[in-house]
Write a protein that holds these residues in place. Structure first.
Motif, PDB file in Angstrom:
ATOM      1  N   LEU A 167       0.915  -0.968   0.131  1.00  0.00           N
ATOM      2  CA  LEU A 167      -0.089  -0.233  -0.006  1.00  0.00           C
ATOM      3  C   LEU A 167       0.673   1.218   0.046  1.00  0.00           C
ATOM      4  O   LEU A 167       2.056   1.399   0.408  1.00  0.00           O
ATOM      5  N   SER A 168       0.534   2.198  -0.750  1.00  0.00           N
ATOM      6  CA  SER A 168       0.843   4.152  -0.861  1.00  0.00           C
ATOM      7  C   SER A 168      -0.122   4.661  -0.180  1.00  0.00           C
ATOM      8  O   SER A 168      -1.437   4.664  -0.210  1.00  0.00           O
ATOM      9  N   TYR A 169       0.916   5.561   0.639  1.00  0.00           N
ATOM     10  CA  TYR A 169      -0.340   6.725   0.806  1.00  0.00           C
ATOM     11  C   TYR A 169       0.188   8.349   0.241  1.00  0.00           C
ATOM     12  O   TYR A 169       1.030   8.333  -0.399  1.00  0.00           O
ATOM     13  N   VAL A 170      -0.912   8.402  -0.402  1.00  0.00           N
ATOM     14  CA  VAL A 170      -0.735   9.523  -0.954  1.00  0.00           C
ATOM     15  C   VAL A 170      -1.257  10.649  -0.059  1.00  0.00           C
ATOM     16  O   VAL A 170      -2.126  10.783   0.443  1.00  0.00           O
ATOM     17  N   ARG A 171      -0.223  11.843  -0.741  1.00  0.00           N
ATOM     18  CA  ARG A 171      -1.079  13.439  -0.062  1.00  0.00           C
ATOM     19  C   ARG A 171      -2.077  14.140  -1.074  1.00  0.00           C
ATOM     20  O   ARG A 171      -1.667  14.311  -1.731  1.00  0.00           O
ATOM     21  N   LYS A 172      -3.231  13.634  -0.979  1.00  0.00           N
ATOM     22  CA  LYS A 172      -3.710  14.191  -1.474  1.00  0.00           C
ATOM     23  C   LYS A 172      -4.644  15.325  -1.414  1.00  0.00           C
ATOM     24  O   LYS A 172      -5.439  15.416  -0.180  1.00  0.00           O
ATOM     25  N   CYS A 173      -5.764  16.672  -2.087  1.00  0.00           N
ATOM     26  CA  CYS A 173      -6.040  17.419  -1.541  1.00  0.00           C
ATOM     27  C   CYS A 173      -8.146  17.187  -1.994  1.00  0.00           C
ATOM     28  O   CYS A 173      -7.622  16.646  -2.416  1.00  0.00           O
ATOM     29  N   GLN A 174      -8.447  17.309  -0.721  1.00  0.00           N
ATOM     30  CA  GLN A 174     -10.093  17.313  -0.503  1.00  0.00           C
ATOM     31  C   GLN A 174     -10.865  18.205  -1.800  1.00  0.00           C
ATOM     32  O   GLN A 174     -11.372  17.598  -1.974  1.00  0.00           O
ATOM     33  N   THR A 175      -9.824  19.246  -1.305  1.00  0.00           N
ATOM     34  CA  THR A 175     -10.804  20.471  -2.352  1.00  0.00           C
ATOM     35  C   THR A 175     -10.655  19.728  -4.083  1.00  0.00           C
ATOM     36  O   THR A 175     -10.910  19.915  -4.966  1.00  0.00           O
ATOM     37  N   CYS A 176      -9.196  20.286  -4.261  1.00  0.00           N
ATOM     38  CA  CYS A 176      -8.627  20.097  -5.362  1.00  0.00           C
ATOM     39  C   CYS A 176      -9.055  18.614  -6.213  1.00  0.00           C
ATOM     40  O   CYS A 176      -8.898  17.953  -7.480  1.00  0.00           O
ATOM     41  N   GLU A 177      -8.675  18.019  -5.365  1.00  0.00           N
ATOM     42  CA  GLU A 177      -9.116  15.929  -5.568  1.00  0.00           C
ATOM     43  C   GLU A 177      -7.732  15.984  -6.069  1.00  0.00           C
ATOM     44  O   GLU A 177      -7.968  15.242  -7.533  1.00  0.00           O
ATOM     45  N   THR A 178      -6.636  16.198  -6.206  1.00  0.00           N
ATOM     46  CA  THR A 178      -5.955  15.887  -6.941  1.00  0.00           C
ATOM     47  C   THR A 178      -4.283  15.133  -5.799  1.00  0.00           C
ATOM     48  O   THR A 178      -4.277  15.632  -4.367  1.00  0.00           O
ATOM     49  N   GLU A 179      -3.400  14.943  -6.586  1.00  0.00           N
ATOM     50  CA  GLU A 179      -1.991  14.137  -5.503  1.00  0.00           C
ATOM     51  C   GLU A 179      -1.131  15.651  -4.887  1.00  0.00           C
ATOM     52  O   GLU A 179      -1.414  15.823  -6.905  1.00  0.00           O
ATOM     53  N   VAL A 180      -1.184  16.059  -4.073  1.00  0.00           N
ATOM     54  CA  VAL A 180       0.370  16.662  -4.043  1.00  0.00           C
ATOM     55  C   VAL A 180       1.467  16.782  -3.721  1.00  0.00           C
ATOM     56  O   VAL A 180       1.703  16.040  -3.005  1.00  0.00           O
ATOM     57  N   GLU A 181       2.161  17.459  -4.778  1.00  0.00           N
ATOM     58  CA  GLU A 181       3.543  16.656  -4.405  1.00  0.00           C
ATOM     59  C   GLU A 181       4.589  17.632  -3.014  1.00  0.00           C
ATOM     60  O   GLU A 181       4.023  18.979  -2.523  1.00  0.00           O
ATOM     61  N   TRP A 182       5.701  17.558  -2.747  1.00  0.00           N
ATOM     62  CA  TRP A 182       6.184  18.224  -1.591  1.00  0.00           C
ATOM     63  C   TRP A 182       6.098  19.620  -2.247  1.00  0.00           C
ATOM     64  O   TRP A 182       6.476  20.163  -0.829  1.00  0.00           O
ATOM     65  N   ASN A 183       6.798  19.653  -3.496  1.00  0.00           N
ATOM     66  CA  ASN A 183       7.629  21.031  -3.387  1.00  0.00           C
ATOM     67  C   ASN A 183       5.821  21.591  -3.141  1.00  0.00           C
ATOM     68  O   ASN A 183       5.852  23.543  -3.127  1.00  0.00           O
TER      69      ASN A 183
END
Length: 279
Positions: free
Chosen positions: A42-58
């Motif tokens: 399993l992988s952990y995904v940094r996802k924005c609930q508003t934009c519904e996209t995965e967020v990069e570290w930068n």
């Protein structure tokens, strides 16, 4: 070793350029989270609930929630300036005796080595602390966290122990169920002190091992080889029903650590027997 920080130790107007290295390493065996149905990691995904996209570290900053759903935002540069990390300084405030610091305050140990131009100042600080028997209490910021630190000598190396601030250590008064007054049976106390004497030994860290890590690694090897995992049965506990009997049984189970103290051990058992009989 990998350099984790570069800066300088300062005491008075003296600056000692140093490089920092982690003195300890985590030897825990890393186990991945696996989907039981298909054995996929399993992988952990940094996802924005508003934009519904995965967020990069930068694209990630930090924020403090001062009201429900309302944040004040800080980027890394702002936090570095606020923490003082930008000046890269380990500032010694006082010199104290190591015995004055309770171990509850200690966090993590780092080794400090002289930077390219700091050998003379490094040697001076090291030897002056060694001969004075004092350690330095300093402030330092590492990775956007401010810490107190103890600067001390280990062999021919200056080491830094990060330590908690006093308000980060919880009060003992918060611990439930502590006795208001210490009352013990004198005979049991004598037996307990005798048992401590039997178990007393110089501290030798090399004789202590991580039993769980060794057992887990052996189980991993067995699974890789397609074998069934076997675990040694847990040692049966002695069914001792009262404290005095437990102390007596513990003393009787102790064996002489060396041939020379055998007479001392015999005397200790004799004393234990007399204590029990007098009870």
């Amino acid at each position: 070793m990998h350099t984790v920080w570069k800066g300088a130790i300062s005491f008075g107007l003296v600056h000692v350029p140093v490089k920092m290295f982690s003195a300890t390493e985590d030897k825990d065996i890393s186990l991945r989270m696996i989907h039981k149905t298909c054995s996929t990691p399993l992988s952990y995904v940094r996802k924005c609930q508003t934009c519904e996209t995965e967020v990069e570290w930068n694209d990630i900053v930090k924020g403090y929630e001062y009201e429900n759903g309302r944040f004040v935002i800080f980027d890394k540069e702002e936090l570095d300036k606020l923490s003082g990390e930008a000046n890269k300084e380990i500032k010694i405030l006082d010199f104290v005796d190591l015995t004055e610091i309770d171990p509850i305050y200690f966090q993590k140990t780092y080794y400090l080595a002289p930077n390219e131009t700091g050998a003379n100042a490094y040697n001076l600080l090291l030897e002056s602390m060694r001969q004075s028997g004092k350690i330095g209490i300093a402030k330092v910021s590492i990775r956007a966290k401010s810490s107190l630190a103890a600067i001390r000598v280990i062999d021919n190396c200056i080491a830094m122990e990060t330590i908690f601030y006093p308000d980060e250590v919880r009060s003992i008064q918060q611990v439930p169920g502590l006795p208001e007054e210490i009352k013990v049976n004198d005979k049991e106390l004598t037996m307990a002190k005798m048992l401590i004497e039997q178990l007393a030994a110089p501290f030798d860290p090399s004789k202590y091992t991580d039993d769980y890590r060794e057992t887990l690694m052996e189980a991993i090897k067995q699974k890789i080889a397609g074998e069934q995992v076997t675990v040694a049965p847990e040692q049966q506990k002695t069914n001792v029903i009262d404290l005095m009997s437990a102390l007596q049984a513990s003393l009787e189970a102790m064996k002489p650590k060396e041939e020379e103290p055998a007479a001392t051990t015999k005397t200790t058992k004799s004393r234990a027997k007399k204590v029990k009989e007098s009870g």
